[in-house]
Design a protein around this motif. Sequence first.
Motif, PDB file in Angstrom:
ATOM      1  N   VAL A   2      42.263  46.234  39.504  1.00 46.12           N
ATOM      2  CA  VAL A   2      41.264  45.188  39.302  1.00 46.12           C
ATOM      3  C   VAL A   2      40.034  45.465  40.166  1.00 46.12           C
ATOM      4  CG1 VAL A   2      40.775  42.746  39.588  1.00 46.12           C
ATOM      5  CG2 VAL A   2      42.986  43.473  38.672  1.00 46.12           C
ATOM      6  N   CYS A  24      33.903  42.918  35.009  1.00 47.93           N
ATOM      7  CA  CYS A  24      35.323  42.891  35.355  1.00 47.93           C
ATOM      8  C   CYS A  24      36.013  44.136  34.811  1.00 47.93           C
ATOM      9  CB  CYS A  24      35.984  41.647  34.771  1.00 47.93           C
ATOM     10  SG  CYS A  24      35.199  40.094  35.257  1.00 47.93           S
ATOM     11  N   LEU A  29      39.268  39.737  30.341  1.00 43.41           N
ATOM     12  CA  LEU A  29      38.875  38.331  30.344  1.00 43.41           C
ATOM     13  C   LEU A  29      39.407  37.667  29.093  1.00 43.41           C
ATOM     14  CD1 LEU A  29      35.158  38.176  31.560  1.00 43.41           C
ATOM     15  CD2 LEU A  29      37.180  37.385  32.753  1.00 43.41           C
ATOM     16  N   MET A  34      38.747  32.025  35.697  1.00 43.61           N
ATOM     17  CA  MET A  34      37.884  32.858  36.509  1.00 43.61           C
ATOM     18  C   MET A  34      36.979  31.933  37.319  1.00 43.61           C
ATOM     19  SD  MET A  34      38.397  36.143  36.315  1.00 43.61           S
ATOM     20  CE  MET A  34      36.847  36.788  36.980  1.00 43.61           C
ATOM     21  N   SER A  97      35.671  35.791  41.194  1.00 46.66           N
ATOM     22  CA  SER A  97      37.040  35.971  41.660  1.00 46.66           C
ATOM     23  C   SER A  97      38.030  35.567  40.581  1.00 46.66           C
ATOM     24  CB  SER A  97      37.274  35.126  42.920  1.00 46.66           C
ATOM     25  OG  SER A  97      38.613  35.242  43.377  1.00 46.66           O
ATOM     26  N   THR A  98      39.208  36.107  40.691  1.00 48.73           N
ATOM     27  CA  THR A  98      40.292  35.733  39.782  1.00 48.73           C
ATOM     28  C   THR A  98      41.103  34.552  40.332  1.00 48.73           C
ATOM     29  OG1 THR A  98      41.747  37.347  40.816  1.00 48.73           O
ATOM     30  CG2 THR A  98      40.493  38.086  38.901  1.00 48.73           C
ATOM     31  N   ASP A  99      40.734  34.081  41.521  1.00 47.25           N
ATOM     32  CA  ASP A  99      41.457  32.943  42.081  1.00 47.25           C
ATOM     33  C   ASP A  99      40.506  32.055  42.878  1.00 47.25           C
ATOM     34  OD1 ASP A  99      41.810  35.403  44.074  1.00 47.25           O
ATOM     35  OD2 ASP A  99      41.864  33.550  45.248  1.00 47.25           O
TER      36      ASP A  99
END
Length: 115
Positions: A2, A24, A29, A34, A97-99
């Motif tokens: 990632v 990304c 996605l 996201m 960010s993914t979190d």
Amino acid sequence: QVQLVESGGGLVQPGGSLNLSCACYGFTLGSDWMYWLRQTPGEGLEWIARIHTPTDLKIYQAPVKGRFTISSHNIDNILYLQMNDLKIEDTGVYYCSTDSTGAMRGKGTLVTVSS
């Protein structure tokens, strides 16, 4: 693996606009949430906008609601943050960010709002 690459920051006057991008890599996605986060002077890292990419559900924190728009172009694997009516207090480094905590984020892009 990632990888997230933010771009589009810069110097803008109060009331101006910027459109941030996040390319990304290493995942697709359209399958999960996201986030856009920012770190402003004197403040910690906080998420300001998030999008559930499968359904396009968008949620904003109060300081940016009505001025910022998060979007996801799933085909190109790019996340965006359109920022309008920028204020001096929006100055900071912006990350995708993914979190929500920013544990997996890019290097960020600097936004400076100044007259």
